[in-house]
Design a protein around this motif. Structure first.
Motif, PDB file in Angstrom:
ATOM      1  N   THR A   7      -8.521 -47.059  17.173  1.00  0.00           N
ATOM      2  CA  THR A   7      -8.946 -47.546  18.503  1.00  0.00           C
ATOM      3  C   THR A   7      -9.832 -48.785  18.300  1.00  0.00           C
ATOM      4  O   THR A   7      -9.338 -49.902  18.304  1.00  0.00           O
ATOM      5  CB  THR A   7      -9.679 -46.450  19.292  1.00  0.00           C
ATOM      6  N   THR A   8     -11.134 -48.592  18.106  1.00  0.00           N
ATOM      7  CA  THR A   8     -12.016 -49.736  17.851  1.00  0.00           C
ATOM      8  C   THR A   8     -11.979 -50.168  16.389  1.00  0.00           C
ATOM      9  O   THR A   8     -12.398 -51.274  16.058  1.00  0.00           O
ATOM     10  CB  THR A   8     -13.464 -49.384  18.202  1.00  0.00           C
ATOM     11  N   GLY A   9     -11.527 -49.277  15.504  1.00  0.00           N
ATOM     12  CA  GLY A   9     -11.571 -49.552  14.074  1.00  0.00           C
ATOM     13  C   GLY A   9     -12.862 -49.091  13.424  1.00  0.00           C
ATOM     14  O   GLY A   9     -13.083 -49.315  12.230  1.00  0.00           O
ATOM     15  N   ALA A  10     -13.727 -48.423  14.193  1.00  0.00           N
ATOM     16  CA  ALA A  10     -15.023 -47.988  13.673  1.00  0.00           C
ATOM     17  C   ALA A  10     -14.867 -46.992  12.525  1.00  0.00           C
ATOM     18  O   ALA A  10     -15.506 -47.122  11.478  1.00  0.00           O
ATOM     19  CB  ALA A  10     -15.851 -47.365  14.798  1.00  0.00           C
ATOM     20  N   THR A  11     -14.015 -45.999  12.705  1.00  0.00           N
ATOM     21  CA  THR A  11     -13.848 -44.966  11.689  1.00  0.00           C
ATOM     22  C   THR A  11     -13.261 -45.531  10.404  1.00  0.00           C
ATOM     23  O   THR A  11     -13.804 -45.326   9.309  1.00  0.00           O
ATOM     24  CB  THR A  11     -12.945 -43.834  12.221  1.00  0.00           C
ATOM     25  N   VAL A  12     -12.152 -46.238  10.515  1.00  0.00           N
ATOM     26  CA  VAL A  12     -11.505 -46.767   9.298  1.00  0.00           C
ATOM     27  C   VAL A  12     -12.376 -47.835   8.645  1.00  0.00           C
ATOM     28  O   VAL A  12     -12.368 -47.976   7.409  1.00  0.00           O
ATOM     29  CB  VAL A  12     -10.103 -47.320   9.614  1.00  0.00           C
ATOM     30  N   LYS A  15      -6.610 -57.456  12.290  1.00  0.00           N
ATOM     31  CA  LYS A  15      -7.793 -57.589  11.441  1.00  0.00           C
ATOM     32  C   LYS A  15      -8.834 -56.518  11.747  1.00  0.00           C
ATOM     33  O   LYS A  15      -9.091 -56.196  12.899  1.00  0.00           O
ATOM     34  CB  LYS A  15      -8.412 -58.978  11.622  1.00  0.00           C
ATOM     35  N   LEU A  16      -9.424 -55.986  10.669  1.00  0.00           N
ATOM     36  CA  LEU A  16     -10.512 -55.017  10.783  1.00  0.00           C
ATOM     37  C   LEU A  16     -11.527 -55.276   9.675  1.00  0.00           C
ATOM     38  O   LEU A  16     -11.164 -55.764   8.591  1.00  0.00           O
ATOM     39  CB  LEU A  16      -9.978 -53.577  10.652  1.00  0.00           C
ATOM     40  N   ALA A  17     -12.767 -54.914   9.924  1.00  0.00           N
ATOM     41  CA  ALA A  17     -13.825 -55.116   8.940  1.00  0.00           C
ATOM     42  C   ALA A  17     -13.562 -54.310   7.678  1.00  0.00           C
ATOM     43  O   ALA A  17     -13.123 -53.155   7.742  1.00  0.00           O
ATOM     44  CB  ALA A  17     -15.170 -54.713   9.547  1.00  0.00           C
ATOM     45  N   HIS A  18     -13.820 -54.934   6.513  1.00  0.00           N
ATOM     46  CA  HIS A  18     -13.726 -54.312   5.190  1.00  0.00           C
ATOM     47  C   HIS A  18     -12.288 -54.009   4.758  1.00  0.00           C
ATOM     48  O   HIS A  18     -12.077 -53.364   3.734  1.00  0.00           O
ATOM     49  CB  HIS A  18     -14.554 -53.015   5.113  1.00  0.00           C
ATOM     50  N   ILE A  19     -11.307 -54.430   5.550  1.00  0.00           N
ATOM     51  CA  ILE A  19      -9.906 -54.123   5.254  1.00  0.00           C
ATOM     52  C   ILE A  19      -9.132 -55.435   5.102  1.00  0.00           C
ATOM     53  O   ILE A  19      -9.282 -56.358   5.912  1.00  0.00           O
ATOM     54  CB  ILE A  19      -9.299 -53.255   6.366  1.00  0.00           C
ATOM     55  N   ASP A  20      -8.307 -55.518   4.057  1.00  0.00           N
ATOM     56  CA  ASP A  20      -7.571 -56.749   3.778  1.00  0.00           C
ATOM     57  C   ASP A  20      -6.418 -56.971   4.755  1.00  0.00           C
ATOM     58  O   ASP A  20      -6.229 -58.077   5.255  1.00  0.00           O
ATOM     59  CB  ASP A  20      -7.030 -56.718   2.340  1.00  0.00           C
ATOM     60  N   ARG A  73     -15.610 -49.313   3.996  1.00  0.00           N
ATOM     61  CA  ARG A  73     -16.879 -49.800   3.448  1.00  0.00           C
ATOM     62  C   ARG A  73     -17.349 -48.951   2.264  1.00  0.00           C
ATOM     63  O   ARG A  73     -17.731 -49.485   1.221  1.00  0.00           O
ATOM     64  CB  ARG A  73     -17.954 -49.810   4.541  1.00  0.00           C
ATOM     65  N   VAL A  74     -17.311 -47.619   2.410  1.00  0.00           N
ATOM     66  CA  VAL A  74     -17.772 -46.766   1.310  1.00  0.00           C
ATOM     67  C   VAL A  74     -16.797 -46.796   0.143  1.00  0.00           C
ATOM     68  O   VAL A  74     -17.206 -46.626  -1.014  1.00  0.00           O
ATOM     69  CB  VAL A  74     -18.021 -45.311   1.789  1.00  0.00           C
ATOM     70  N   LEU A  75     -15.522 -47.031   0.416  1.00  0.00           N
ATOM     71  CA  LEU A  75     -14.551 -47.178  -0.676  1.00  0.00           C
ATOM     72  C   LEU A  75     -14.818 -48.459  -1.458  1.00  0.00           C
ATOM     73  O   LEU A  75     -14.712 -48.485  -2.689  1.00  0.00           O
ATOM     74  CB  LEU A  75     -13.127 -47.178  -0.118  1.00  0.00           C
ATOM     75  N   ARG A  76     -15.164 -49.524  -0.761  1.00  0.00           N
ATOM     76  CA  ARG A  76     -15.523 -50.780  -1.420  1.00  0.00           C
ATOM     77  C   ARG A  76     -16.730 -50.577  -2.337  1.00  0.00           C
ATOM     78  O   ARG A  76     -16.794 -51.117  -3.440  1.00  0.00           O
ATOM     79  CB  ARG A  76     -15.860 -51.842  -0.377  1.00  0.00           C
ATOM     80  N   GLU A  84      -8.852 -53.683  -3.144  1.00  0.00           N
ATOM     81  CA  GLU A  84      -7.872 -54.092  -2.134  1.00  0.00           C
ATOM     82  C   GLU A  84      -7.497 -52.904  -1.256  1.00  0.00           C
ATOM     83  O   GLU A  84      -7.047 -51.872  -1.754  1.00  0.00           O
ATOM     84  CB  GLU A  84      -6.622 -54.648  -2.814  1.00  0.00           C
ATOM     85  N   ILE A  85      -7.685 -53.053   0.048  1.00  0.00           N
ATOM     86  CA  ILE A  85      -7.420 -51.962   0.986  1.00  0.00           C
ATOM     87  C   ILE A  85      -6.464 -52.439   2.077  1.00  0.00           C
ATOM     88  O   ILE A  85      -6.743 -53.406   2.786  1.00  0.00           O
ATOM     89  CB  ILE A  85      -8.716 -51.453   1.650  1.00  0.00           C
ATOM     90  N   THR A  86      -5.349 -51.724   2.203  1.00  0.00           N
ATOM     91  CA  THR A  86      -4.411 -51.935   3.294  1.00  0.00           C
ATOM     92  C   THR A  86      -4.451 -50.703   4.183  1.00  0.00           C
ATOM     93  O   THR A  86      -4.428 -49.570   3.676  1.00  0.00           O
ATOM     94  CB  THR A  86      -2.975 -52.141   2.768  1.00  0.00           C
ATOM     95  N   LEU A  87      -4.522 -50.922   5.465  1.00  0.00           N
ATOM     96  CA  LEU A  87      -4.556 -49.786   6.407  1.00  0.00           C
ATOM     97  C   LEU A  87      -3.192 -49.588   7.054  1.00  0.00           C
ATOM     98  O   LEU A  87      -2.572 -50.548   7.511  1.00  0.00           O
ATOM     99  CB  LEU A  87      -5.601 -50.035   7.493  1.00  0.00           C
ATOM    100  N   PHE A  88      -2.739 -48.334   7.079  1.00  0.00           N
ATOM    101  CA  PHE A  88      -1.565 -47.941   7.859  1.00  0.00           C
ATOM    102  C   PHE A  88      -2.024 -46.964   8.921  1.00  0.00           C
ATOM    103  O   PHE A  88      -2.808 -46.049   8.653  1.00  0.00           O
ATOM    104  CB  PHE A  88      -0.528 -47.240   6.981  1.00  0.00           C
ATOM    105  N   SER A  89      -1.524 -47.137  10.145  1.00  0.00           N
ATOM    106  CA  SER A  89      -1.764 -46.156  11.210  1.00  0.00           C
ATOM    107  C   SER A  89      -0.482 -45.947  11.994  1.00  0.00           C
ATOM    108  O   SER A  89       0.376 -46.844  12.041  1.00  0.00           O
ATOM    109  CB  SER A  89      -2.893 -46.622  12.139  1.00  0.00           C
ATOM    110  N   ILE A  90      -0.357 -44.781  12.586  1.00  0.00           N
ATOM    111  CA  ILE A  90       0.805 -44.513  13.425  1.00  0.00           C
ATOM    112  C   ILE A  90       0.697 -45.304  14.727  1.00  0.00           C
ATOM    113  O   ILE A  90       1.679 -45.859  15.231  1.00  0.00           O
ATOM    114  CB  ILE A  90       0.924 -43.007  13.742  1.00  0.00           C
ATOM    115  N   ALA A  91      -0.501 -45.373  15.278  1.00  0.00           N
ATOM    116  CA  ALA A  91      -0.688 -46.076  16.558  1.00  0.00           C
ATOM    117  C   ALA A  91      -2.005 -46.839  16.563  1.00  0.00           C
ATOM    118  O   ALA A  91      -2.967 -46.437  15.920  1.00  0.00           O
ATOM    119  CB  ALA A  91      -0.648 -45.080  17.714  1.00  0.00           C
TER     120      ALA A  91
END
Length: 210
Positions: free
Chosen positions: A180-185, A45-50, A190-193, A199-206
C-alpha cells in the motif's frame, strides 16, 4: 450422479467478486478473471529497495481475492497466487532464486492458522528452484496496517522488524502479498540492508494505487 454435482447443488461455489455460481475449486468466474492482466511491466520506486514489481493493482477483482485469502479462510487460494508469482519470476526474476518473505505477526498467524506469504512461496517452490529464507521476524505488537490511515502506517511498523540470522547471499527478492504505502516492505528492506544485503528486488501480488 457425480459427487461434485451433489455438492454444487447443496453448497454452490460462487465467484468472489460478482457472486455468480461457478464450478467447484474455482475462485473467479471467467468474466472476472479477464479483468486481471498482469504482470505489470513498469517498476515502481520504494525506499531501500532497488526495484519493485507488482502483478496487478490492488483493485477489483484482485482485491477481493486477496481479502478472501487473508480474512475469509481460503488458504487454497495460495495456489493461484503462486502461479501469478511464477509469471513474475519468469519475467523479472533473472538469476535470483533467494526469496525473503515479509513475516506475519503472531496475532495474525493465530487468527488464520497459516503464514500468508510463506504459504504462497511454498506452493511456488514446487514449480521453481527457490530458496526461501525466513530471516525476518515481526517484533512487538502493532495494529494491522489495513485498519490504519495511510498517514499512520509508517509509524506503526517503524522498528518492528529484525533479522534473526545472516543471509546466504547479498542479492534477494523480498516478497509481500500487498503493497500500500510501502511502509512495511521499506522497514523490512532497511533492516536487511543493515545485515549486509546489497541488492533487493520487491515482488508483490498487488499494489495499491496512489
Amino acid at each position: 450422479m457425480k459427487i461434485s454435482r451433489v455438492i454444487s447443488h447443496f453448497f454452490p461455489n460462487r465467484c468472489e467478486v460478482c457472486n455468480c455460481e461457478i464450478e467447484l475449486g474455482a475462485v473467479l468466474c471467467s468474466e472476472c478473471e479477464k479483468l486481471i492482466r498482469g504482470p505489470i511491466m513498469a517498476p515502481f520506486k520504494l525506499a531501500h529497495i532497488d526495484r519493485a514489481y507488482s502483478y496487478w493493482s490492488y483493485d477489483t477483482p484482485l482485491r477481493e481475492m486477496i481479502h478472501a485469502y487473508k480474512f475469509g479462510d481460503r488458504p487454497r487460494m495460495a495456489d493461484l497466487f503462486s502461479k501469478m508469482l511464477l509469471e513474475m519470476f519468469l519475467v523479472f526474476g533473472e538469476d535470483v532464486n533467494t526469496v525473503v518473505p515479509v513475516p506475519t505477526t503472531v496475532d495474525a498467524f493465530r487468527r488464520r492458522g497459516f503464514d500468508t506469504n510463506h504459504l504462497i512461496l511454498k506452493k511456488l517452490s514446487r514449480d521453481l528452484d527457490l530458496k526461501i529464507e525466513d530471516v525476518l521476524v515481526a517484533t512487538g505488537r502493532r495494529s494491522p496496517q489495513s485498519r490504519l490511515k495511510l498517514a499512520d502506517r509508517h509509524g506503526n511498523v517503524e522498528g518492528k522488524f529484525r533479522v534473526k540470522r545472516e543471509l546466504s547471499t547479498g542479492k534477494i527478492i523480498l516478497f509481500d502479498d500487498v503493497v500500500t504505502t510501502g511502509a512495511t516492505v521499506g522497514q523490512c528492506a532497511r533492516v536487511l540492508r543493515e545485515k549486509g544485503v546489497k541488492e533487493i528486488t520487491l515482488f508483490s501480488i498487488a499494489k495499491a494505487k496512489k
